[in-house]
Design a protein around this motif. Structure first.
Motif, PDB file in Angstrom:
ATOM      1  N   ILE A  83      22.946 -17.902  -4.560  1.00 47.78           N
ATOM      2  CA  ILE A  83      22.853 -19.343  -4.315  1.00 47.78           C
ATOM      3  C   ILE A  83      21.749 -19.881  -5.222  1.00 47.78           C
ATOM      4  O   ILE A  83      20.599 -19.430  -5.130  1.00 47.78           O
ATOM      5  N   SER A  86      18.657 -24.732  -6.727  1.00 45.93           N
ATOM      6  CA  SER A  86      18.932 -26.171  -6.705  1.00 45.93           C
ATOM      7  C   SER A  86      19.917 -26.563  -5.601  1.00 45.93           C
ATOM      8  O   SER A  86      20.126 -27.754  -5.352  1.00 45.93           O
ATOM      9  N   HIS A  87      20.512 -25.604  -4.918  1.00 45.97           N
ATOM     10  CA  HIS A  87      21.515 -25.883  -3.886  1.00 45.97           C
ATOM     11  C   HIS A  87      20.884 -26.679  -2.733  1.00 45.97           C
ATOM     12  O   HIS A  87      19.725 -26.448  -2.378  1.00 45.97           O
ATOM     13  N   TYR A 128      31.486 -19.470  -0.354  1.00 47.17           N
ATOM     14  CA  TYR A 128      31.896 -20.862  -0.273  1.00 47.17           C
ATOM     15  C   TYR A 128      33.361 -20.973   0.133  1.00 47.17           C
ATOM     16  O   TYR A 128      34.166 -20.096  -0.181  1.00 47.17           O
ATOM     17  N   LEU A 134      29.156 -24.193   1.464  1.00 43.02           N
ATOM     18  CA  LEU A 134      28.567 -22.885   1.756  1.00 43.02           C
ATOM     19  C   LEU A 134      28.841 -22.560   3.218  1.00 43.02           C
ATOM     20  O   LEU A 134      28.512 -23.345   4.109  1.00 43.02           O
ATOM     21  N   TYR A 174      21.435 -27.363   7.299  1.00 40.76           N
ATOM     22  CA  TYR A 174      22.565 -27.378   6.368  1.00 40.76           C
ATOM     23  C   TYR A 174      23.869 -27.153   7.134  1.00 40.76           C
ATOM     24  O   TYR A 174      24.848 -27.872   6.925  1.00 40.76           O
ATOM     25  N   HIS A 178      26.838 -30.129   6.871  1.00 44.86           N
ATOM     26  CA  HIS A 178      27.778 -29.944   5.758  1.00 44.86           C
ATOM     27  C   HIS A 178      29.078 -29.329   6.242  1.00 44.86           C
ATOM     28  O   HIS A 178      29.157 -28.496   7.053  1.00 44.86           O
TER      29      HIS A 178
END
Length: 178
Positions: A83, A86-87, A128, A134, A174, A178
């Motif tokens: 990963i 920057s994720h 993913y 993710l 997250y 998401h």
């Protein structure tokens, strides 16, 4: 955070339909994991329907190979990948700009951050779904759970405990957004 959480963990077998009641799951010590076909199918469906699994506390090549064999039962055509820092996982609550190896208690008492001779460096890999979400965070060669468990102990270094909390909180946030 101000996310309301239960005061105690909920232990759910990986093959149980009850897993679908929870958007976030934590699984550890997968270096010796052995999944049945039904368990693998349940995990696959859970993840593809929006669930998130944080995998933690397995070390070295032998444990990775076993985990990978079990992972392929879940997703025969997908591959775990690193990963990128920057994720959004690393920036959804805390900004995490670099990964550090978080030692388990035994490693720490032996004066190192790794548990196996080939358990270095630490990796944070992911899997993913088809839309790029993710759905699995794989902490390999690190022991975030031990840092949570021993964070209040004076002998456990604050830098590792702090990073473990940041990683865990970011993973939960997250998973819920998401």
């Amino acid at each position: 955070t101000n996310i309301p959480v239960a005061p105690r963990e909920k232990i759910i077998p990986v093959g149980s339909p009850e897993l679908f009641n929870y958007p976030f799951a934590y699984i550890l010590e997968v270096g010796s994991l052995q999944l049945t076909d039904d368990e693998a199918e349940n995990l696959r469906e859970y993840l593809l329907r929006g669930g998130f699994i944080m995998v933690d506390d397995f070390h070295g090549g032998r444990e990775w190979r076993n985990f990978y064999r079990q992972f392929k039962k879940i997703f025969p055509t997908r591959e775990p990948e690193d990963i990128p820092i920057s994720h959004p996982l690393f920036h959804c609550f805390f900004d995490i700009d670099e990964l550090i190896q978080i030692p388990g208690l035994a490693a720490l008492f032996n004066g190192r951050t790794y548990e196996r001779f080939d358990g270095y460096p630490a990796y944070c890999r992911g899997v993913y779904d088809d839309r790029g979400r993710l759905m699995m965070m794989i902490n390999y060669n690190s022991d975030i759970g031990d840092a949570w468990e021993h964070s209040a102990e004076s002998f456990y270094p604050r830098q590792y405990a702090d990073m473990a909390y940041r990683m865990g909180i970011n993973a939960v946030i997250y998973a819920l957004t998401h």
